[in-house]
Design an enzyme around this catalytic site. Structure first.
Site, PDB file in Angstrom:
ATOM      1  N   LYS A  33     -15.506  -0.109   9.148  1.00  0.00           N
ATOM      2  CA  LYS A  33     -15.275  -0.137   7.823  1.00  0.00           C
ATOM      3  C   LYS A  33     -13.726  -0.703   7.823  1.00  0.00           C
ATOM      4  O   LYS A  33     -12.892  -0.456   8.630  1.00  0.00           O
ATOM      5  CB  LYS A  33     -14.870   1.283   7.159  1.00  0.00           C
ATOM      6  CG  LYS A  33     -14.226   1.109   5.698  1.00  0.00           C
ATOM      7  CD  LYS A  33     -14.521   2.513   4.973  1.00  0.00           C
ATOM      8  CE  LYS A  33     -13.292   3.421   5.437  1.00  0.00           C
ATOM      9  NZ  LYS A  33     -11.754   3.126   4.875  1.00  0.00           N
ATOM     10  N   ASP A  60     -13.977  -2.259   2.120  1.00  0.00           N
ATOM     11  CA  ASP A  60     -13.293  -1.102   1.515  1.00  0.00           C
ATOM     12  C   ASP A  60     -12.210  -1.389   0.580  1.00  0.00           C
ATOM     13  O   ASP A  60     -10.982  -1.041   1.131  1.00  0.00           O
ATOM     14  CB  ASP A  60     -13.131   0.224   2.234  1.00  0.00           C
ATOM     15  CG  ASP A  60     -12.753   1.465   1.435  1.00  0.00           C
ATOM     16  OD1 ASP A  60     -12.973   1.449   0.240  1.00  0.00           O
ATOM     17  OD2 ASP A  60     -11.993   2.345   2.247  1.00  0.00           O
ATOM     18  N   LYS A  62     -12.135  -1.213  -2.906  1.00  0.00           N
ATOM     19  CA  LYS A  62     -12.158  -0.671  -4.144  1.00  0.00           C
ATOM     20  C   LYS A  62     -11.757  -1.187  -5.327  1.00  0.00           C
ATOM     21  O   LYS A  62     -10.652  -1.105  -5.966  1.00  0.00           O
ATOM     22  CB  LYS A  62     -11.338   0.696  -4.133  1.00  0.00           C
ATOM     23  CG  LYS A  62     -11.874   1.687  -2.845  1.00  0.00           C
ATOM     24  CD  LYS A  62     -10.676   3.018  -2.831  1.00  0.00           C
ATOM     25  CE  LYS A  62     -11.317   3.795  -1.801  1.00  0.00           C
ATOM     26  NZ  LYS A  62     -10.623   3.394  -0.554  1.00  0.00           N
ATOM     27  N   ASP A  65     -11.076  -4.038 -12.178  1.00  0.00           N
ATOM     28  CA  ASP A  65     -10.343  -5.001 -13.024  1.00  0.00           C
ATOM     29  C   ASP A  65     -11.482  -4.971 -14.241  1.00  0.00           C
ATOM     30  O   ASP A  65     -12.501  -4.697 -14.359  1.00  0.00           O
ATOM     31  CB  ASP A  65     -10.017  -6.136 -12.197  1.00  0.00           C
ATOM     32  CG  ASP A  65      -8.655  -7.106 -12.636  1.00  0.00           C
ATOM     33  OD1 ASP A  65      -8.784  -6.938 -14.069  1.00  0.00           O
ATOM     34  OD2 ASP A  65      -8.053  -7.375 -12.189  1.00  0.00           O
ATOM     35  N   ARG A 213     -10.270   8.990  12.661  1.00  0.00           N
ATOM     36  CA  ARG A 213      -9.748   9.574  13.817  1.00  0.00           C
ATOM     37  C   ARG A 213     -10.686  10.156  14.657  1.00  0.00           C
ATOM     38  O   ARG A 213     -10.009  10.142  15.892  1.00  0.00           O
ATOM     39  CB  ARG A 213      -8.620  10.319  12.961  1.00  0.00           C
ATOM     40  CG  ARG A 213      -7.346   9.190  12.535  1.00  0.00           C
ATOM     41  CD  ARG A 213      -6.469  10.202  11.587  1.00  0.00           C
ATOM     42  NE  ARG A 213      -7.135  10.391  10.273  1.00  0.00           N
ATOM     43  CZ  ARG A 213      -6.668  10.858   9.012  1.00  0.00           C
ATOM     44  NH1 ARG A 213      -5.270  11.368   9.421  1.00  0.00           N
ATOM     45  NH2 ARG A 213      -7.473  11.278   8.310  1.00  0.00           N
TER      46      ARG A 213
HETATM   47  O1  C5P Z   1      -9.791   9.351   9.974  1.00  0.00           O
HETATM   48  P1  C5P Z   1     -10.610   9.725   9.102  1.00  0.00           P
HETATM   49  O2  C5P Z   1     -12.065  10.181   9.331  1.00  0.00           O
HETATM   50  O3  C5P Z   1     -10.232  10.940   7.988  1.00  0.00           O
HETATM   51  O4  C5P Z   1     -10.795   8.513   8.106  1.00  0.00           O
HETATM   52  C1  C5P Z   1     -11.552   8.432   7.109  1.00  0.00           C
HETATM   53  C2  C5P Z   1     -11.649   7.331   6.354  1.00  0.00           C
HETATM   54  O5  C5P Z   1     -12.138   7.147   5.128  1.00  0.00           O
HETATM   55  C3  C5P Z   1     -10.310   6.479   5.979  1.00  0.00           C
HETATM   56  O6  C5P Z   1     -10.248   5.027   6.088  1.00  0.00           O
HETATM   57  C4  C5P Z   1      -9.946   6.948   4.534  1.00  0.00           C
HETATM   58  O7  C5P Z   1      -9.469   5.917   3.909  1.00  0.00           O
HETATM   59  C5  C5P Z   1     -11.638   6.803   4.113  1.00  0.00           C
HETATM   60  N1  C5P Z   1     -11.805   7.611   2.863  1.00  0.00           N
HETATM   61  C6  C5P Z   1     -11.515   9.126   2.954  1.00  0.00           C
HETATM   62  N2  C5P Z   1     -11.835   9.675   1.512  1.00  0.00           N
HETATM   63  C7  C5P Z   1     -12.332   9.090   0.592  1.00  0.00           C
HETATM   64  C8  C5P Z   1     -12.358   7.482   0.510  1.00  0.00           C
HETATM   65  C9  C5P Z   1     -12.256   7.030   1.740  1.00  0.00           C
HETATM   66  O8  C5P Z   1     -11.018   9.838   3.750  1.00  0.00           O
HETATM   67  N3  C5P Z   1     -12.756   9.631  -0.626  1.00  0.00           N
END
Ligand code: C5P
Length: 234
Positions: A33, A60, A62, A65, A213
């Protein structure tokens, strides 16, 4: 759509991505992503490289518009041959329909999947009610937007795994629930409020998981990825 975990490449620079990918040499390609930060900092070239390496891409950005603008933008994104894109459901039915039309018109044989963000996970029920003047509950708003996305011809939504059952019941079992907020039992939760393990996400009905992460900050990213893959059941 492939079922493999989607790895969120939340890095600030391409050099960091390159370093990460050298640690992730598997027999199989990855599904990654790419978000706004990297894309706006020169992403088209990065996407091209990732595709050349054989990886699948969820872009991603989003979009939100007027329908005509989103339609034109989606046509361009389809030309980048990404595998999945997204929009805000709050843009409305006409915008989502236009997004799909744009994608189709810009695609070759394979049209990218398109999913909607319902309510951002950073939006609390109180903020939604006060700022957006929506009097429904957060859950009802999420389900309502999911139905709207389905009616507009979208493939699914981004949601918490905990909402997947509700959303699939309100739409259909094939409607994609792409779920972030995933952690292994041994991980720290960081800033995520409601996390589930890959196994729990599968049991709750998620179609696909997005993991950042837990993999990118792991001592051995490859081992963490393989553990997630196994728990997810691939
Ligand atoms: O590091 P982590 O596993 O928390 O990352 C989750 C990913 O999913 C990040 O890129 C975050 O921006 C994205 N995300 C999220 N919640 C949402 C939409 C996207 O955590 N509702």
């Amino acid at each position: 759509m492939t079922d493999k975990p989607i790895v969120a490449l939340d890095f600030a620079t391409k050099a960091e991505i390159d370093h990460f990918l050298t640690q992730m040499q598997t027999d199989d390609s990855l599904y990654v992503k790419i978000g706004m930060e990297l894309f706006y900092a020169g992403g088209q070239h990065l996407l091209y490289e990732l595709k050349t390496q054989g990886h699948q891409i969820f872009l991603d950005l989003k979009l939100h518009d007027i329908p005509n603008t989103v339609k034109s933008a989606m046509k361009v994104l389809a030309g980048l041959e990404v595998d999945m894109v997204n929009v805000h459901a709050a843009g409305g039915r006409a915008m989502m329909e236009a997004a799909k039309e744009g994608l189709i018109s810009g695609s070759g044989t394979k049209v990218p999947k398109i999913i909607a963000v319902t309510q951002l996970t950073s939006t609390s029920e109180a903020a939604m009610q006060e700022e957006q003047l929506i009097s429904a509950s957060l859950n009802d708003s999420v389900v309502h937007y999911s139905r709207l996305a389905q009616e507009a011809g979208l493939d699914g939504v981004v949601c918490s795994a905990k909402e997947a059952g509700l959303i699939k019941a309100a739409t259909n079992p094939e409607f994609l629930c792409v779920t972030p907020g995933i952690r292994l039992k041994s991980d720290s939760v960081d800033d995520q409020k409601r996390v589930v393990t890959p196994k729990e996400a599968r049991e709750l009905g998620a179609s696909s998981i997005v993991v950042g992460r837990s993999i990118t900050k792991a001592k051995s990213p490859l081992k963490a990825y393989q553990q997630i893959l196994e728990e997810w059941g691939n």
